[in-house]
Design an enzyme around this catalytic site. Structure first.
Site, PDB file in Angstrom:
ATOM      1  CG  HIS A 208      -1.775  -1.095   1.121  1.00 27.50           C
ATOM      2  ND1 HIS A 208      -3.104  -1.058   0.490  1.00 27.50           N
ATOM      3  CD2 HIS A 208      -1.651  -2.278   1.730  1.00 27.50           C
ATOM      4  CE1 HIS A 208      -3.805  -2.065   0.700  1.00 27.50           C
ATOM      5  NE2 HIS A 208      -3.095  -3.006   1.427  1.00 27.50           N
ATOM      6  CG  ASN A 280      -7.859  -4.579   0.532  1.00 28.58           C
ATOM      7  OD1 ASN A 280      -7.023  -3.635   0.796  1.00 28.58           O
ATOM      8  ND2 ASN A 280      -7.351  -5.812   0.766  1.00 28.58           N
TER       9      ASN A 280
END
Length: 658
Positions: A208, A280
């Site tokens: 990320h 997510n």
């Protein structure tokens, strides 16, 4: 009214010309000393020229930006709302009545320091004065004229300092032996400036790494107090929050439009401390146990020799971990490349526990459904954007918020009675599974709106630290093995990446928590907040220091379990398998066109696999998802001219020829 060319002023300050900014600038020119509410009313009535549909929050955001860029001046009288006016390079004093808050302008010599003495002017006695050339100026009880002209000049101009606050002699020239001689190491400002520059970055996230974010609010619109006592989920409560969106595998600088899951991390600044929900844009994940996570991520990143992404490496891992099939089906489908962060859903993915005021326990899953709809990019569009605008998603979110078009998501939860988990047909804590809505319908909770861009990307996005371990009373973990691993891993990553005291940074601090709360954490690198010397640094103590409060913490009993210490997968339920839900997604959720695109996508991705053994395992993998799909894939791979992916994560059906 001061005549202004609002677009020219905005362009000159490096700001985009938007209708709200133009209207607000023109309003400030015609109505000096206006509060944000007054500006909002004037813009809404068309007094500022154009009359765009803007919210009060947009007015606050624009006024803040105009002040930051020197186009507006902010005046903050004591006990009265802040007022704003156009700043056109003039110097004048603001005289503020402490009773009614009226503001009057008093001209002064350009460049001169505050020079007023108590007198009667503008119809009231000047006993407290506000003087500002640069923004905020609190009232002073006694006005002191400057002792010298040089003192006044210093007070009215910005000047460069060292990090220790001492004035700097030059921004342009290093200290040298003569004009052409060597640089002197005694030029401590040069050394400080270069050393600081060398340390401007912290390590990027291992996963990320590339992302963006914004501030906003979460407002409860339904009553779910029967399921949780958490303060942020009580009826009508509005909670400040921060959201960060990201890609998983790409590094800083990678394109936003690679095929990849998107991170959907939320931080709620609740009255009971910060609650982090780190999810997510997919409701499932690739693996079930955190011990596999480093291996999975390494298979998706780069080869150690060539430093290239590699389809063999990805399919070698996936085909040996069939539990990945559901998530890979999501990834290779249409939702694998969102058109924007605004136009994707978000999911907590894990199962969490909610606890109500009576101590009753429930299992829940979070669903944030985009009010902008869900829209995706095709491979060709994504490939083009990867080359033409690598920051497409960051730009899209920032621009829409800047223009007052605030994205919103409605939060729903699926709620499972605590006892149902033991006998449910799937393991309800399996991160690779969803709960069918027919079994557990979604219940509306509230609305998340993002309405303010960060003022500094590094301080507020790069240093934002989200941890699944940040729970609040009424919310807890579940037996999900991935969740339990992340509870340790995320917080530990932040201690390494940002620092031991990362929770003290403004974006991470629990700014709305009860002020009577006290953490016994102390010292460590970069510590800057601390208690008084009289406050004890240990517990328990007999000197009135903070003490744990079980009733306030309202810890859940967790869940019942017993047995020997083992290394094994979770207990299987009656309908547990790795391919069933992936097959349902392919056959019953995808339409004919989506299935055709899906076949093209996996043909290109598997087609780039060099190893015959790994390629055959990949074909068997999709055959297990759906026998017809596996047969079609085998035929497509054998056909002449079959598409082969370029090697990066699925942004092109065919490699670009250069």
């Amino acid at each position: 009214m001061i005549p202004v060319d609002a677009p020219a002023l905005l362009r000159g300050a490096g700001l985009r010309v938007t209708a709200p900014r133009v209207a607000i600038l023109e309003t400030l020119a015609s109505r000096p000393h206006s509060s944000a509410d007054a500006v909002h009313a004037a813009v809404g009535s068309g007094a500022g020229g154009q009359a765009p549909e803007v919210t009060l929050q947009t007015v606050y955001n624009v006024l803040h930006d105009l002040a930051e860029h020197g186009l507006a001046r902010r005046i903050e009288p004591a006990d009265h709302p802040a007022r704003f006016e156009l700043r056109v390079g003039d110097n004048h004093h603001h005289v503020v009545c402490t009773r009614c808050g009226e503001i009057a302008d008093v001209d002064c010599v350009v460049g001169h320091a505050p020079c007023l003495t108590p007198s009667t002017t503008h119809g009231f006695t000047l006993t407290e004065a506000e003087v500002t050339f640069w923004g905020c100026a609190p009232p002073v009880a006694e006005h002191r004229p400057p002792s010298s002209p040089t003192e006044g000049a210093a007070m009215s101009q910005h000047f460069t300092t060292t990090n220790a606050g001492a004035p700097v002699a030059s921004d342009q020239h290093s200290l040298s032996v003569g004009t052409d001689g060597p640089i002197s190491l005694t030029d401590h400002y040069l050394v400080e400036k270069l050393a600081q520059f060398n340390r401007e970055r912290v390590p990027e996230r291992v996963v990320h790494a590339k992302g963006g974010g914004a501030y906003g609010t979460f407002t409860v619109t339904n009553d779910v107090s029967a399921y949780t006592r958490a303060a942020l989920f009580q009826p009508g409560v509005e909670t400040e929050m921060f959201a960060r969106f990201s890609t998983v595998a790409g590094e800083q600088g990678s394109p936003d439009t690679w095929r990849d899951p998107r991170g959907f991390a939320l931080k709620f600044y609740t009255s009971e401390g910060n609650y982090d929900l780190v999810g997510n844009n997919t409701p499932v994940f690739f693996i079930k146990d955190g011990i596999k996570f480093p291996d999975f991520i390494r298979s998706q990143k780069r080869l150690p020799g060539s430093h290239l992404r590699d389809n063999d490496m990805q399919w070698d891992f996936w085909s040996l971990q069939p539990e990945s099939a559901h998530q890979v089906t999501w990834l290779m489908g249409d939702r694998g490349i969102p058109r924007s962060w605004r136009e994707m859903n978000g999911y907590g993915s894990h199962t969490y526990q909610w606890i109500n005021a009576a101590g009753e326990r429930f299992w829940v899953k979070y669903h944030f459904i985009s009010e902008q709809g869900v829209h995706s990019l095709g491979n060709d569009e994504a490939s083009q954007l990867a080359g033409s605008d690598a920051d497409h998603h960051i730009r899209d979110l920032y621009t829409h918020i800047e223009d007052g078009d605030f994205p919103r998501w409605t939060l729903y939860v699926q709620v499972m009675p605590y006892a149902d988990a033991a006998t449910y047909r799937f393991n309800p804590f399996d991160l690779t599974k969803v709960w069918p809505k027919a079994d557990y319908p979604r219940i509306e909770v509230g609305v998340m709106e993002l309405n303010r861009n960060p003022a500094n990307y590094f301080a507020e996005v790069e240093q934002a630290a989200f941890a699944p371990s940040n729970f609040v009373p009424g919310i807890g973990p579940s037996p999900d093995k991935m969740l339990m691993a992340r509870i340790f891993s995320y917080a530990d990553a932040h201690r390494y990446r940002v620092g031991t005291n990362h929770a003290q940074l403004p974006v991470n601090a629990p700014k709305n928590a009860d002020p009577h709360g006290h953490s016994y954490a102390k010292d460590g690198a970069m510590r800057y907040s601390f208690a008084s010397p009289e406050t004890p640094v240990y517990a328990p103590n007999s000197t009135g220091g903070a003490h744990a409060d079980p009733a306030r913490a309202a810890e859940s009993g967790g869940w019942e379990t017993d047995g020997e210490m083992v290394r094994a997968a979770a207990t299987l339920h009656s309908e547990d398998d790795d391919f069933g839900q992936a097959g349902t997604l392919y056959r019953e959720v995808f339409d004919d066109a989506a299935r055709a695109r899906f076949l093209d996508q996996i043909t290109g991705h598997v087609g780039a696999v060099v190893s015959d053994e790994i390629r055959e395992r990949a074909i068997q993998y999709w055959t297990s998802v759906d026998a017809g799909l596996g047969a079609q894939l085998r035929a497509a791979l054998a056909a002449e001219g079959a598409p082969i992916e370029a090697g990066e994560p699925g942004t092109a059906a065919e490699p670009v020829q250069v």
